[in-house]
Design a protein around this motif. Structure first.
Motif, PDB file in Angstrom:
ATOM      1  N   SER A 481       8.644   4.270  13.672  1.00 23.95           N
ATOM      2  CA  SER A 481       7.545   5.418  13.127  1.00 23.95           C
ATOM      3  C   SER A 481       7.176   5.264  11.622  1.00 23.95           C
ATOM      4  O   SER A 481       8.280   5.393  10.923  1.00 23.95           O
ATOM      5  N   SER A 482       5.841   4.862  11.167  1.00 24.10           N
ATOM      6  CA  SER A 482       5.678   4.777  10.102  1.00 24.10           C
ATOM      7  C   SER A 482       4.316   5.478   9.541  1.00 24.10           C
ATOM      8  O   SER A 482       3.546   5.833  10.402  1.00 24.10           O
ATOM      9  N   PHE A 483       3.927   5.376   8.113  1.00 23.67           N
ATOM     10  CA  PHE A 483       2.753   5.851   7.671  1.00 23.67           C
ATOM     11  C   PHE A 483       2.492   5.048   6.396  1.00 23.67           C
ATOM     12  O   PHE A 483       3.283   5.063   5.634  1.00 23.67           O
ATOM     13  N   VAL A 484       1.363   4.285   6.326  1.00 20.91           N
ATOM     14  CA  VAL A 484       1.053   3.866   5.186  1.00 20.91           C
ATOM     15  C   VAL A 484      -0.163   4.354   4.621  1.00 20.91           C
ATOM     16  O   VAL A 484      -0.995   4.896   4.985  1.00 20.91           O
ATOM     17  N   ALA A 485      -0.043   4.585   3.094  1.00 18.83           N
ATOM     18  CA  ALA A 485      -1.031   5.198   2.654  1.00 18.83           C
ATOM     19  C   ALA A 485      -1.484   4.786   1.142  1.00 18.83           C
ATOM     20  O   ALA A 485      -0.508   3.804   0.631  1.00 18.83           O
ATOM     21  N   ALA A 486      -2.562   5.259   0.544  1.00 11.01           N
ATOM     22  CA  ALA A 486      -2.884   4.565  -0.621  1.00 11.01           C
ATOM     23  C   ALA A 486      -3.360   6.143  -1.207  1.00 11.01           C
ATOM     24  O   ALA A 486      -3.764   6.862  -0.759  1.00 11.01           O
ATOM     25  N   PHE A 487      -3.352   5.972  -2.658  1.00 12.78           N
ATOM     26  CA  PHE A 487      -3.725   7.078  -3.541  1.00 12.78           C
ATOM     27  C   PHE A 487      -4.235   6.603  -4.967  1.00 12.78           C
ATOM     28  O   PHE A 487      -3.553   5.627  -5.184  1.00 12.78           O
ATOM     29  N   PRO A 488      -5.101   7.331  -5.502  1.00 19.62           N
ATOM     30  CA  PRO A 488      -6.148   8.181  -4.945  1.00 19.62           C
ATOM     31  C   PRO A 488      -7.234   7.378  -4.414  1.00 19.62           C
ATOM     32  O   PRO A 488      -7.660   6.390  -4.926  1.00 19.62           O
ATOM     33  N   MET A 489      -7.892   7.744  -3.262  1.00 22.65           N
ATOM     34  CA  MET A 489      -8.704   6.936  -2.601  1.00 22.65           C
ATOM     35  C   MET A 489     -10.067   6.757  -3.178  1.00 22.65           C
ATOM     36  O   MET A 489     -10.852   5.589  -2.821  1.00 22.65           O
ATOM     37  N   GLN A 490     -10.363   7.307  -4.128  1.00 23.07           N
ATOM     38  CA  GLN A 490     -11.864   7.202  -4.782  1.00 23.07           C
ATOM     39  C   GLN A 490     -11.534   5.812  -5.623  1.00 23.07           C
ATOM     40  O   GLN A 490     -12.553   5.113  -6.286  1.00 23.07           O
ATOM     41  N   ALA A 491     -10.394   5.532  -6.203  1.00 24.48           N
ATOM     42  CA  ALA A 491      -9.931   4.502  -7.137  1.00 24.48           C
ATOM     43  C   ALA A 491      -8.556   4.123  -6.848  1.00 24.48           C
ATOM     44  O   ALA A 491      -7.787   4.515  -7.811  1.00 24.48           O
ATOM     45  N   PRO A 492      -8.134   3.494  -5.701  1.00 24.28           N
ATOM     46  CA  PRO A 492      -6.798   3.314  -5.414  1.00 24.28           C
ATOM     47  C   PRO A 492      -5.946   2.648  -6.506  1.00 24.28           C
ATOM     48  O   PRO A 492      -6.363   1.582  -6.998  1.00 24.28           O
ATOM     49  N   ARG A 493      -4.700   3.196  -6.740  1.00 21.52           N
ATOM     50  CA  ARG A 493      -3.474   2.503  -7.662  1.00 21.52           C
ATOM     51  C   ARG A 493      -2.539   2.109  -7.017  1.00 21.52           C
ATOM     52  O   ARG A 493      -1.826   1.241  -7.222  1.00 21.52           O
ATOM     53  N   PHE A 494      -2.029   2.675  -5.814  1.00 22.50           N
ATOM     54  CA  PHE A 494      -0.701   2.407  -5.508  1.00 22.50           C
ATOM     55  C   PHE A 494      -0.822   2.577  -3.835  1.00 22.50           C
ATOM     56  O   PHE A 494      -1.590   3.413  -3.229  1.00 22.50           O
ATOM     57  N   VAL A 495      -0.002   1.789  -2.953  1.00 19.22           N
ATOM     58  CA  VAL A 495       0.203   1.760  -1.856  1.00 19.22           C
ATOM     59  C   VAL A 495       1.567   2.387  -1.614  1.00 19.22           C
ATOM     60  O   VAL A 495       2.506   1.964  -2.085  1.00 19.22           O
ATOM     61  N   VAL A 496       1.989   3.304  -0.685  1.00 19.25           N
ATOM     62  CA  VAL A 496       2.947   3.805  -0.343  1.00 19.25           C
ATOM     63  C   VAL A 496       3.297   3.717   1.247  1.00 19.25           C
ATOM     64  O   VAL A 496       2.512   3.952   2.177  1.00 19.25           O
ATOM     65  N   LEU A 497       4.378   3.004   1.441  1.00 20.67           N
ATOM     66  CA  LEU A 497       4.578   3.152   3.077  1.00 20.67           C
ATOM     67  C   LEU A 497       6.121   3.723   3.210  1.00 20.67           C
ATOM     68  O   LEU A 497       7.112   3.343   2.502  1.00 20.67           O
ATOM     69  N   ILE A 498       6.198   4.508   4.307  1.00 21.57           N
ATOM     70  CA  ILE A 498       7.462   5.277   4.621  1.00 21.57           C
ATOM     71  C   ILE A 498       7.718   4.569   6.090  1.00 21.57           C
ATOM     72  O   ILE A 498       6.946   4.892   6.856  1.00 21.57           O
ATOM     73  N   MET A 499       8.693   4.003   6.631  1.00 27.89           N
ATOM     74  CA  MET A 499       9.190   3.840   7.909  1.00 27.89           C
ATOM     75  C   MET A 499      10.566   3.969   8.362  1.00 27.89           C
ATOM     76  O   MET A 499      11.594   4.241   7.462  1.00 27.89           O
ATOM     77  N   VAL A 500      10.521   4.803   9.510  1.00 26.97           N
ATOM     78  CA  VAL A 500      11.787   5.188   9.937  1.00 26.97           C
ATOM     79  C   VAL A 500      12.078   4.607  11.256  1.00 26.97           C
ATOM     80  O   VAL A 500      11.279   4.580  12.226  1.00 26.97           O
ATOM     81  N   ASP A 501      13.454   3.975  11.409  1.00 28.24           N
ATOM     82  CA  ASP A 501      13.911   3.233  12.743  1.00 28.24           C
ATOM     83  C   ASP A 501      14.571   3.923  13.737  1.00 28.24           C
ATOM     84  O   ASP A 501      15.694   4.551  13.364  1.00 28.24           O
TER      85      ASP A 501
END
Length: 565
Positions: A481-501
């Motif tokens: 189970s995972s969620f991959v995100a980016a922020f801030p979306m108007q000018a993205p700086r970082f991607v964040v991923l959390i995955m749980v096994d």
């Protein structure tokens, strides 16, 4: 005049004195010759006959006084994560030990881990050198000295120390007893660290690393999972700001490491990442021109192929626009988009994103993607929704960064850089902008609502995939189970991923263990806590400029065409 008899007597005494002196000189000369002979034999033994792997005491040269062992390793802000300290190691010359059994027993009373029987065998051998214990503490050295056992000696060595403990375990790795790197960047940069003076500066930010580790650990505990991973990456440089794999280990205590804890889930583990792959599938369709943001596909009925059926988890049973396919995470719509691109087009796009080879990151622990061979139409269909192609979480993060940063792929790195990275274009700026809109839509109205973070315009995608089982099947209750995100979306700086096994649903999640319930809330907390540290200021999501940039107009429920916008 003296009588003749007295003269003879005096001459006899003189001769006797001369003879005695001569004998003493001869004796002294013999003793000196013996002494020089003994010294010569010892010199020959030390220089030609003795094992050069044994430590010896020598005059310390000025250069040696400057030696500092392995170079330090620091985070991007200069905080220490690995350093070297001089420590004494204990060895013995068995030929000088008077009573091996007594010495071994007495040593075991002051040195933890010393086995009296094994040590006695060492001390009774006919060798001239045996190690007894490496890297003693000052207190242990003092206690051994106080025993007064002949034949024991100390040799200074370097010991690697990790002030952050398990926090950076899978990034930094560790060294063996001879100070050689055998995992993590300690291994990758072993030659550099062994001969370096300047610290090796990582891209990791310890503050963000701590936040990510804490949040991943929290989700593992809440959902009774077997492990998890978390990654934060700078989309403009490919620098890895945080990399966590749990369970982890303390590199300061080698020998007590669980094999499962040594396994790096973030870079070595490869998994089918589920619906997060719809980011790539949609970008592929838009960039190839087979679909546009105004396109639509019929998702009324499941797709049946051979003995398999492809369904939608959130079925709308109607015609769906491309934004709706992404918003509702439609497997049916994604498959039809992929088939329009074709098998060869999909394979080429995945190769361009780096999904078909090891991730180029400075760790020896890198997993090789599991790629279908042959790559058939059925594979094209399943890869469209994240099954049939297994990659590491780092592959996913790097790919998402490439898609949303304007379309430039940068190599993932663990080294801090002050020089702008050079990348290669993988999608157009237009496609990249459309993907930012779609990912924001998922968090505003779709399956990723729990990742929303006030002020930081988060966009992302959920992923819930069953783990592969035996005989080509899947284990329904074993999820990634995972969620991959980016922020801030108007000018993205970082991607964040959390995955749980392998999370298990809870009463609070109504039994669900999907990415939206398990990973998305953790992503939100990571962003809320780390964004200020990373210099990302909050914005007003309702400002006209941002609304215009990220707005997508969807068709009315049941409609077959996307309204103009």
């Amino acid at each position: 005049m003296r009588p003749r008899a007295e003269t003879v007597r005096l001459e006899g005494h003189a001769k006797q004195a001369i003879e005695t002196g001569r004998n003493r000189l001869i004796l002294a000369g013999c003793l000196m010759a013996l002494a020089f002979t003994a010294v010569g034999v010892r010199v020959v033994e030390l220089s030609a006959l003795r094992d050069h792997n044994e430590p010896g005491v020598a005059t310390v040269s000025p250069d040696a006084r400057l030696a500092v062992g392995r170079a330090d390793i620091v985070d991007r802000n200069g905080l220490l994560v690995a350093t070297s300290l001089r420590t004494p190691s204990l060895y013995a010359d068995p030929q000088e030990v008077l009573d091996a059994e007594d010495a071994a027993f007495r040593l075991s009373t002051v040195l933890p881990g010393i086995n009296p029987a094994e040590t006695a065998v060492k001390l009774a051998s006919d060798r001239r050198f045996v190690w007894l214990k490496r890297n003693l503490t000052p207190r242990e050295q003092q206690e051994v000295n106080s025993l007064g056992i002949p034949g024991l000696h100390f040799q200074d060595e370097w010991k690697r120390i990790y002030p952050q403990g398990s926090l950076t375990a899978h990034v930094v790795g560790f060294t063996d007893v001879d100070d050689r790197g055998i995992a993590g960047v300690e291994s990758s940069f072993d030659d550099v660290l062994r001969g370096g003076r300047e610290p090796l500066r990582l891209s990791i930010d310890l503050r963000v690393q701590h936040i990510v580790r804490e949040e991943v650990a929290r989700q593992i505990a809440t959902f009774n999972a077997i492990g998890g991973a978390g990654v934060v990456m700078d989309v403009e440089t490919g620098e890895t700001v945080a990399l966590v794999s749990l369970p982890d280990f303390d590199p300061n205590i080698p020998g007590r490491m669980d094999p499962d804890a040594l396994f790096n889930r973030a870079t070595l583990g490869v998994y089918e990442m589920g619906s997060t792959f719809k980011i790539f599938n949609t970008a592929m369709a838009l960039d190839s021109g087979t679909a546009t943001m105004r396109s639509g596909y019929d998702a009324t009925h499941p797709i049946r192929i051979s003995r398999f059926t492809i369904n939608d988890d959130h079925a709308k049973a109607r015609w769906l626009s491309v934004p709706e396919i992404f918003k509702y995470s439609s497997n049916i719509g994604s498959v039809k988009m992929a088939l329009d691109v074709g098998t060869e087009g999909q394979k080429a796009f995945m190769a361009k994103l780096g999904m078909l080879r090891e991730i180029a990151i400075e760790l020896p622990e890198r997993g090789r993607p599991m790629v279908p061979s042959p790559w058939r139409p059925i594979n094209t269909m399943t890869i469209a929704f994240g099954h049939g192609l297994s990659v590491s979480p780092m592959h996913l993060v790097s790919g998402v960064a490439s898609v949303i940063n304007g379309g430039i792929r940068y190599s993932a790195t663990l080294l801090a850089t002050d020089i702008p990275a050079r990348g290669e274009r993988v999608v157009s700026e237009k496609t990249s902008h459309s993907m930012r809109q779609l990912m924001r839509l998922v968090v505003e109205e779709g399956t990723g609502r729990k990742a929303d973070t006030p002020g930081y315009l988060v966009g992302g995608k959920t992923g819930t995939a069953e783990k592969a089982g035996g005989r080509g099947g899947y284990r329904q209750k074993s999820l990634i189970s995972s969620f991959v995100a980016a922020f801030p979306m108007q000018a993205p700086r970082f991607v964040v991923l959390i995955m749980v096994d392998e999370p298990k649903g809870t009463k609070e999640t109504f039994g669900y263990a999907t990415g939206g319930w398990v990973a998305a809330p953790a992503v939100s907390r990571v962003i809320a806590r780390s964004a200020p540290l990373l210099g990302v200021a909050p914005v007003d999501p309702e400002s006209p400029e941002i609304r215009r940039d990220l707005m997508i107009e969807l068709p009315a429920e049941g409609g077959k065409r996307l309204a103009s916008f």
